[in-house]
Write a protein that holds these residues in place. Structure first.
Motif, PDB file in Angstrom:
ATOM      1  N   PHE A  60       8.104   9.374   0.973  1.00  0.00           N
ATOM      2  CA  PHE A  60       7.755   8.094   0.346  1.00  0.00           C
ATOM      3  C   PHE A  60       8.721   7.733  -0.783  1.00  0.00           C
ATOM      4  CE2 PHE A  60       3.613   8.177   2.502  1.00  0.00           C
ATOM      5  CZ  PHE A  60       3.472   6.825   2.795  1.00  0.00           C
ATOM      6  N   ALA A  61       9.065   8.708  -1.606  1.00  0.00           N
ATOM      7  CA  ALA A  61       9.968   8.421  -2.727  1.00  0.00           C
ATOM      8  C   ALA A  61      11.310   7.929  -2.206  1.00  0.00           C
ATOM      9  CB  ALA A  61      10.147   9.664  -3.601  1.00  0.00           C
ATOM     10  N   HIS A  62      11.753   8.504  -1.091  1.00  0.00           N
ATOM     11  CA  HIS A  62      13.027   8.072  -0.508  1.00  0.00           C
ATOM     12  C   HIS A  62      12.892   6.691   0.128  1.00  0.00           C
ATOM     13  CE1 HIS A  62      16.878   8.059   1.322  1.00  0.00           C
ATOM     14  NE2 HIS A  62      16.398   8.143   2.556  1.00  0.00           N
ATOM     15  N   ALA A  63      11.823   6.483   0.887  1.00  0.00           N
ATOM     16  CA  ALA A  63      11.639   5.196   1.566  1.00  0.00           C
ATOM     17  C   ALA A  63      11.591   4.057   0.547  1.00  0.00           C
ATOM     18  CB  ALA A  63      10.360   5.218   2.402  1.00  0.00           C
ATOM     19  N   LYS A  64      10.956   4.296  -0.590  1.00  0.00           N
ATOM     20  CA  LYS A  64      10.820   3.249  -1.604  1.00  0.00           C
ATOM     21  C   LYS A  64      11.938   3.320  -2.654  1.00  0.00           C
ATOM     22  CE  LYS A  64       7.266   2.272   0.781  1.00  0.00           C
ATOM     23  NZ  LYS A  64       7.378   1.206   1.820  1.00  0.00           N
TER      24      LYS A  64
ATOM     25  N   ALA B  42       0.847  -1.208   0.000  1.00  0.00           N
ATOM     26  CA  ALA B  42       0.000   0.000   0.000  1.00  0.00           C
ATOM     27  C   ALA B  42       0.878   1.252   0.000  1.00  0.00           C
ATOM     28  CB  ALA B  42      -0.925  -0.006   1.219  1.00  0.00           C
ATOM     29  N   GLU B  43       1.957   1.225   0.770  1.00  0.00           N
ATOM     30  CA  GLU B  43       2.866   2.382   0.811  1.00  0.00           C
ATOM     31  C   GLU B  43       3.547   2.594  -0.541  1.00  0.00           C
ATOM     32  OE1 GLU B  43       5.651   2.281   4.036  1.00  0.00           O
ATOM     33  OE2 GLU B  43       4.103   2.663   5.553  1.00  0.00           O
ATOM     34  N   TYR B  44       3.920   1.495  -1.190  1.00  0.00           N
ATOM     35  CA  TYR B  44       4.534   1.629  -2.522  1.00  0.00           C
ATOM     36  C   TYR B  44       3.552   2.304  -3.490  1.00  0.00           C
ATOM     37  CZ  TYR B  44       6.529   0.253  -7.054  1.00  0.00           C
ATOM     38  OH  TYR B  44       7.024   0.258  -8.342  1.00  0.00           O
ATOM     39  N   VAL B  45       2.291   1.899  -3.432  1.00  0.00           N
ATOM     40  CA  VAL B  45       1.275   2.508  -4.318  1.00  0.00           C
ATOM     41  C   VAL B  45       1.154   3.999  -4.025  1.00  0.00           C
ATOM     42  CG1 VAL B  45      -1.181   2.568  -4.907  1.00  0.00           C
ATOM     43  CG2 VAL B  45      -0.006   0.358  -4.647  1.00  0.00           C
ATOM     44  N   LEU B  46       1.084   4.353  -2.748  1.00  0.00           N
ATOM     45  CA  LEU B  46       0.958   5.776  -2.407  1.00  0.00           C
ATOM     46  C   LEU B  46       2.223   6.531  -2.830  1.00  0.00           C
ATOM     47  CD1 LEU B  46      -1.042   7.749  -1.141  1.00  0.00           C
ATOM     48  CD2 LEU B  46       0.183   7.496   1.020  1.00  0.00           C
TER      49      LEU B  46
ATOM     50  N   PHE C 233       2.316   9.789  -5.303  1.00  0.00           N
ATOM     51  CA  PHE C 233       2.923  11.069  -4.926  1.00  0.00           C
ATOM     52  C   PHE C 233       4.132  11.395  -5.801  1.00  0.00           C
ATOM     53  CE2 PHE C 233       0.441  11.077  -0.971  1.00  0.00           C
ATOM     54  CZ  PHE C 233       0.166  12.425  -0.866  1.00  0.00           C
ATOM     55  N   ALA C 234       4.976  10.417  -6.063  1.00  0.00           N
ATOM     56  CA  ALA C 234       6.167  10.681  -6.879  1.00  0.00           C
ATOM     57  C   ALA C 234       5.754  11.173  -8.268  1.00  0.00           C
ATOM     58  CB  ALA C 234       7.034   9.427  -6.983  1.00  0.00           C
ATOM     59  N   HIS C 235       4.679  10.593  -8.791  1.00  0.00           N
ATOM     60  CA  HIS C 235       4.204  11.019 -10.105  1.00  0.00           C
ATOM     61  C   HIS C 235       3.579  12.417 -10.043  1.00  0.00           C
ATOM     62  CE1 HIS C 235       2.700  11.003 -14.095  1.00  0.00           C
ATOM     63  NE2 HIS C 235       1.446  10.940 -13.728  1.00  0.00           N
ATOM     64  N   ALA C 236       2.739  12.634  -9.048  1.00  0.00           N
ATOM     65  CA  ALA C 236       2.067  13.936  -8.933  1.00  0.00           C
ATOM     66  C   ALA C 236       3.085  15.067  -8.817  1.00  0.00           C
ATOM     67  CB  ALA C 236       1.127  13.943  -7.720  1.00  0.00           C
TER      68      ALA C 236
ATOM     69  N   GLY D 235      16.669   5.465  -6.917  1.00  0.00           N
ATOM     70  CA  GLY D 235      17.491   4.298  -7.252  1.00  0.00           C
ATOM     71  C   GLY D 235      16.844   3.482  -8.362  1.00  0.00           C
ATOM     72  N   SER D 236      15.530   3.327  -8.308  1.00  0.00           N
ATOM     73  CA  SER D 236      14.851   2.561  -9.358  1.00  0.00           C
ATOM     74  C   SER D 236      15.025   3.230 -10.716  1.00  0.00           C
ATOM     75  CB  SER D 236      13.355   2.425  -9.025  1.00  0.00           C
ATOM     76  OG  SER D 236      13.176   1.543  -7.935  1.00  0.00           O
TER      77      SER D 236
END
Lengths: 330, 330
Positions: free
Chosen positions: B119-123, A111-115, A119-122, B127-128
């Motif tokens: 979130f971008a950092h945590a995931k 779920a966190e990956y989806v969020l 956010f990364a896209h937005a 790096g991806s």
């Protein structure tokens, strides 16, 4: 005293490729109550012979089907994964062997990956990194996440946790599942997955969180992709086969979708030849959306807890409906 | 009928650089009640002469200080930005001119940017993307966000919205402000910013959301950076000058912090020579964290609403305490 201990066979990846992760941790907690046989895929037939339980620590291995003639004693298979699609085959479904999975471990991380993907896209973090690599100071307008809309395909544990997390930051979430319904506690409205193309155009984010079954194979195909909103974002954390990858590539090339964030693929590892690698509108990760620090230990501990129940003669947790291919919810 | 209309001067960026964004939208709604004079920085002295109000649409312009001798009639300056640091100077603080700002417009967008950065950092999305650019299938373990901890420096509107959003996804948030206190509705505990180095080591994420004032200039300096937790993540959406950029670069080079996400810099645009561009542990964006689609129209509309109040003789919204340099909260 003279009674033989039950045998638990543990299918491990080869130590060569998996290193220190080749064996699960913590099985010493049940070592006095069971004979534990570690094996790799090549030796599974011998190792599973006479065993009552099989722990698929090598969770994507298709080796069980080949070893099936040697599983006469087998009562229980536990898979250290949420999806059991790579394990399942007809003889297993038709047998009395109980299959359990790792439901619960991956819910929140995925779920966190989806969020994170939303956010990364937005906020166009991928664009920022590309500009940074070119030393470009490039001001852009970004998107607000609050008030956007998401369709979560798959109403199992991962889909539900995803829905709850997305709603907590102000995203309007709808579900898609096998039966349309209203007033679902996590989704509110659930639409019928079979009518995806009638509904999918209403959403900014479309998330595939469904298990791979005959019904979900190719579910997001040409029709659904065509029906998606201009500029929509597709996120796949389920299985690659649920999305028609070639159709997706065409839609991305045509610029109709603003992004596809893909953690799973028809072929894994993704082929070096795939056009997906080079597409700026694609975010690729290596089937890792649920794999937060400590995930292997959590998977092993979950098995040990279930094994203790099995040794005590208690009902197992996370029993998969082998006809459906997943743990029925509720 | 013969009474002269009040004059509102609007300082705009040059049409050359700003194009269609050079002038704010919607001012026709007050055009019958005021004479509106559009100007650029080079002509501000003439254009502000005799004006009662000044709208800084070119919100980072330092031109007001130079035009100050021509502002004898001026009653009100509205800045289309949350931070008024580039406007303020002693004669203005000491004068009876009311300063208002764009508080409210940027709160949620900036809070979302902060959450996106976490979130971008945590995931490890950066790096991806790097692996994707090299066509590398690279499975990694990532971090769980739930249960991590954040310190938000700055307890104004942006800091508060950030705290609320971060808490909604299970991050434990503490504030840092001018006065230590407990039971703050958004932060719970607020520590004294002057004692940052005593507390900062307890947090995974450290976010600067403070206005730039003498107290916050260099606030995150060598001492605070040294006290930060190994692997912590610094996020700056306030002002570049609040962080000692050279000290930060040294700490990043030493690998002590896992990431710095920086939307603001001491020099903007960031110099081509800055070592920050090349650092994989740095995420750079171009002072845009609050600038979601529609932000310019929202800023213009906010000014028009305040101008209507001013024309009606009502108290203005978002009045800056010019001695402090920000809108006092509560």
């Amino acid at each position: 005293m003279s009674e033989a201990l039950p045998i638990i066979t543990v299918l491990c990846p080869s130590a060569e490729t998996a290193g220190s992760d080749a064996r699960p941790s913590g099985l010493e907690r049940i070592a006095e109550r069971a004979e534990i046989r570690y094996t790799e895929a090549s030796d599974l037939s011998q190792a599973v012979d006479g065993a009552q339980a099989l722990f698929l620590w090598d969770f994507f291995s298709p080796a069980v089907k080949q070893a099936w003639p040697h599983t006469a004693s087998l009562e229980w298979i536990h898979v250290a994964a949420a999806g059991v699609d790579s394990l399942m085959f007809d003889e297993l479904s038709d047998s009395r062997v109980t299959v359990t999975n790792a439901q619960g471990i991956f819910d929140r991380p995925i779920a966190e990956y989806v969020l994170a993907a939303i956010f990364a896209h937005a906020k166009d973090f991928a664009g920022s990194l590309r500009h940074q690599q070119n030393r470009e100071w490039a001001h852009r307008e970004t998107q607000k996440v609050q008030g956007s809309s998401a369709l979560v395909i798959g109403t199992g544990a991962i889909g539900r946790e995803t829905a709850r997390l997305l709603r907590s930051v102000g995203i309007a979430v709808t579900g898609a599942g096998r039966t349309a319904r209203e007033q679902d506690p996590d989704f509110g409205t659930v639409i019928d997955s079979a009518e995806l193309d009638l509904h999918v155009g209403a959403f900014d984010h479309v998330i595939n969180a469904a298990p791979l079954t005959p019904q979900t194979t190719g579910l997001v195909g040409e029709k659904t992709l065509t029906a998606m909103r201009e500029g929509a974002h597709l996120i796949n954390i389920g299985r690659g086969e649920s999305v028609d990858e070639q159709a997706l590539i065409r839609h991305l090339q045509a610029g109709r979708l603003s992004r596809a964030t893909l953690d799973v693929f028809v072929e894994e590892p993704l082929s070096q030849d795939s056009p997906l690698w080079d597409m700026e509108a694609v975010t690729i990760s290596a089937h890792m959306s649920g794999d937060v620090q400590g995930w292997r230990d959590a998977l092993a501990e979950q098995f040990v807890r279930n094994a203790a129940r099995w040794l005590d003669g208690e009902p197992l947790h996370n029993v998969v409906d082998t006809a459906k291919g997943y743990v029925p919810s509720g």
